[in-house]
Design an enzyme around this catalytic site. Sequence first.
Site, PDB file in Angstrom:
ATOM      1  N   LEU A 174       0.868  -1.169   0.018  1.00  0.00           N
ATOM      2  CA  LEU A 174      -0.175  -0.119   0.011  1.00  0.00           C
ATOM      3  C   LEU A 174       0.867   1.392  -0.183  1.00  0.00           C
ATOM      4  CD1 LEU A 174      -2.645  -1.381   2.455  1.00  0.00           C
ATOM      5  CD2 LEU A 174      -3.085  -0.619   0.323  1.00  0.00           C
ATOM      6  N   ALA A 231      -7.979   3.175   0.004  1.00  0.00           N
ATOM      7  CA  ALA A 231      -7.526   2.522   1.372  1.00  0.00           C
ATOM      8  C   ALA A 231      -7.446   3.996   2.219  1.00  0.00           C
ATOM      9  CB  ALA A 231      -6.223   2.183   1.240  1.00  0.00           C
ATOM     10  N   VAL A 286      -6.004   8.897   2.603  1.00  0.00           N
ATOM     11  CA  VAL A 286      -6.629   8.106   1.600  1.00  0.00           C
ATOM     12  C   VAL A 286      -5.847   7.839   0.405  1.00  0.00           C
ATOM     13  CG1 VAL A 286      -8.688   7.803   0.050  1.00  0.00           C
ATOM     14  CG2 VAL A 286      -9.090   9.028   2.353  1.00  0.00           C
ATOM     15  N   GLU A 287      -5.782   6.541   0.378  1.00  0.00           N
ATOM     16  CA  GLU A 287      -4.498   6.331  -0.851  1.00  0.00           C
ATOM     17  C   GLU A 287      -5.266   5.467  -2.039  1.00  0.00           C
ATOM     18  OE1 GLU A 287      -1.166   4.633   0.841  1.00  0.00           O
ATOM     19  OE2 GLU A 287      -0.443   3.683  -0.922  1.00  0.00           O
ATOM     20  N   ARG A 288      -4.661   5.708  -3.000  1.00  0.00           N
ATOM     21  CA  ARG A 288      -4.881   4.879  -4.159  1.00  0.00           C
ATOM     22  C   ARG A 288      -3.600   3.951  -4.225  1.00  0.00           C
ATOM     23  NH1 ARG A 288      -4.240   6.856 -10.765  1.00  0.00           N
ATOM     24  NH2 ARG A 288      -4.782   4.571 -11.454  1.00  0.00           N
TER      25      ARG A 288
END
Length: 276
Positions: free
Chosen positions: A9, A113, A214-216
């Site tokens: 991630l 995420a 918030v992750e790509r």
Amino acid sequence: MRWIQALLLSSVLLLESVTALKYEVSGTRKGVPIPKEQIKFAPYQFGRSKNNSPGLVPPATRKKRANPISSSANWCGAVNHTPTTNKIKSIHSFWQVPGCTKRTGHTYPQAAAVWTGIDGNSWPSALLQSGTVCKIDTATSATRHEAWWQWVPDTAFTITTMPLAVGDWIEVTINTTSDTAATIKFDNVDQDEQVIITVTSGPTLARKDADWVVERPYYGSSLAGFAKFDTTWFEDAYAVRTTGANLGILGATQYQIPSLCNSTEYDNLNAVSWSL
Ligand SMILES: *[C@@H]1O[C@H](CO)[C@@H](O)[C@H](O)[C@H]1NC(C)=O
Ligand SMILES: *[C@@H]1O[C@H](CO)[C@@H](O)[C@H](O)[C@H]1NC(C)=O
């Protein structure tokens, strides 16, 4: 537990230096201890999933403040810093599991995420993080929500036994006891279930970056398609430091992924990430 390179991630992976993590787990369900064998992890991966409909109503817009903005390929949120003379001891946040929908024009699988963690920004060689993720299945378009933790550059683990539904309030606390040891508490407040993971041999942290993101995520070595996510508030977002005041949101860098998401601060304890 198998140690395979599954989906990672972080933007800052150093795959060649994977260490052998040692950890212990415990947990409670509605206040009752969960037998250890009933808490399960699996290597984090995309896969077949059951449907879980989105529908979280975004909270009302709050006013903008003045944190600096920076662009990223995959992070959308607040990152604050402390000098290594005053390290982060623990990091904390609440958020609600956001509903996710397919983003037109992006490849599958898609994911988004939400996590809080320590390092991985100005200290790229390690990142300790825990959060939730929505994943949209390649074959069926079904959306799945999962809890996970990771000590980068080690692999991510899904907490497969943690119940998770859109709208649930999540509380993550990560307490470090040294640069290489920490306790992660993942608490689904609404479903009254928590898991505590105590890691005794993690990759060395500097404990100088506090992240609410918030992750790509990556899918293999490429970025996954980025699912659209409901507006996500990080509440009670603070890091406890060795001395002095807690580190919060004021003065953080607000990361955005151009044309995909942005983030802004509300006050020293609250920040928001928006899907565009
Ligand atoms: C983290 O530290 C705080 C403050 O000492 C404590 O209240 C909390 O229970 C700790 N959490 C974990 C998961 O160790
Ligand atoms: C982020 O995007 C939202 C939704 O389009 C918008 O309302 C907000 O003003 C934007 N915030 C920033 C800081 O760009």
